[in-house]
Design an enzyme around this catalytic site. Sequence first.
Site, PDB file in Angstrom:
ATOM      1  N   LYS A   1       4.475 -12.618   7.765  1.00 24.81           N
ATOM      2  CA  LYS A   1       3.237 -11.945   7.349  1.00 24.81           C
ATOM      3  C   LYS A   1       2.565 -12.810   6.304  1.00 24.81           C
ATOM      4  O   LYS A   1       2.978 -12.841   5.140  1.00 24.81           O
ATOM      5  CB  LYS A   1       3.575 -10.557   6.790  1.00 24.81           C
ATOM      6  CG  LYS A   1       2.410  -9.690   6.357  1.00 24.81           C
ATOM      7  CD  LYS A   1       2.966  -8.362   5.861  1.00 24.81           C
ATOM      8  CE  LYS A   1       1.885  -7.330   5.571  1.00 24.81           C
ATOM      9  NZ  LYS A   1       1.122  -7.626   4.342  1.00 24.81           N
TER      10      LYS A   1
ATOM     11  N   THR B   1       0.833  -1.200   0.000  1.00 26.87           N
ATOM     12  CA  THR B   1       0.000   0.000   0.000  1.00 26.87           C
ATOM     13  C   THR B   1       0.868   1.250   0.000  1.00 26.87           C
ATOM     14  O   THR B   1       0.432   2.315  -0.424  1.00 26.87           O
ATOM     15  CB  THR B   1      -0.924   0.017   1.237  1.00 26.87           C
ATOM     16  OG1 THR B   1      -1.621  -1.215   1.291  1.00 26.87           O
ATOM     17  CG2 THR B   1      -1.918   1.150   1.165  1.00 26.87           C
TER      18      THR B   1
ATOM     19  N   TYR C   1       7.633 -11.286   4.219  1.00 25.66           N
ATOM     20  CA  TYR C   1       6.415 -10.795   3.586  1.00 25.66           C
ATOM     21  C   TYR C   1       5.960 -11.809   2.536  1.00 25.66           C
ATOM     22  O   TYR C   1       6.492 -11.874   1.433  1.00 25.66           O
ATOM     23  CB  TYR C   1       6.687  -9.438   2.953  1.00 25.66           C
ATOM     24  CG  TYR C   1       5.477  -8.669   2.479  1.00 25.66           C
ATOM     25  CD1 TYR C   1       4.186  -9.135   2.641  1.00 25.66           C
ATOM     26  CD2 TYR C   1       5.633  -7.431   1.851  1.00 25.66           C
ATOM     27  CE1 TYR C   1       3.099  -8.420   2.212  1.00 25.66           C
ATOM     28  CE2 TYR C   1       4.555  -6.694   1.419  1.00 25.66           C
ATOM     29  CZ  TYR C   1       3.289  -7.194   1.590  1.00 25.66           C
ATOM     30  OH  TYR C   1       2.212  -6.469   1.160  1.00 25.66           O
TER      31      TYR C   1
END
Length: 296
Positions: free
Chosen positions: A159, A44, A131
């Site tokens: 994550k 994002t 990630y």
Amino acid sequence: MFSGLSAFPLTPLNENSIDEKAFSNLVSRLAAAGVDSIGALGSTGSYAYLTREERCSAAKIAVDSAQGTPVMVGIGALRTRDVLLLAEDAQSAGANAVLLAPVSYQKLTQDEVFKLYEQVTRTLSVPLCVYDNPGTTHFEFTDELHSRIASLPSVASIKIPGVPSDPDEAKARVERLRALIPSTVSIGVSGDAFGATGLNAGCDAWYSVIGGLFPRTCLAITRAAQEKDATRAEAEAQQLEGFWSMFRQFGSLRVVAAAAEMLELTKGSSLPLPIRPIPENARKNLQQILSVLNLG
């Protein structure tokens, strides 16, 4: 810092630079709301569209604006050489942790990704969060690979990209992964529609896109789950179904960018071309969602 709500703000952009004032204000809002950590330069945060210099500047702004709230900075890049440079920049900026996705153009093998994390973790003085985001990297982690990487020095969290919607299946998914990794490595759920379900299933953290815009709303969901009130956490999250539906249709970045613009937190769409804003009919729908919900 790898538990609770980790809020991931936009990095507001124009075609020439980062809107540093808007970015600083977004980070300051998160710190003032009391989020547990801040994730700068995640997906994002449009990290893949920024130069090294822009990313270094954004890392410094995030740390300076966080008012002591721990900051994790994304360091993903196509080449290991650049990842290592970005890791140096993030640490020099004062980041408390780094976030690394296996970014690729040529499809990577499991062993290539392991060697990436192995090489990067040898150089770090701060913790690293793995990630796992196949929606953007198009790389699928196996649980075996997660287990290998989680045993490397400096790895502190994973994550994951979401969990099954069924609570029992979600719990089983988290338990399978937890059985394969050291107890010192936390599991954080992303994919905002799965946030409450993941926390209720035993995830330690919620790595949240919408938390970067509405931290108090997402803190309420997170705290309910932490207090073992699964029903309240799911009920709070269900109110955001309009957002989840738009995320599925347009992608979270476009929707959050539009919402930030409507709330006058950014100027213009703040998206990097060639990414375009959501269409006008979707904007009207989003405006209605914002007018009905009391979000903060």
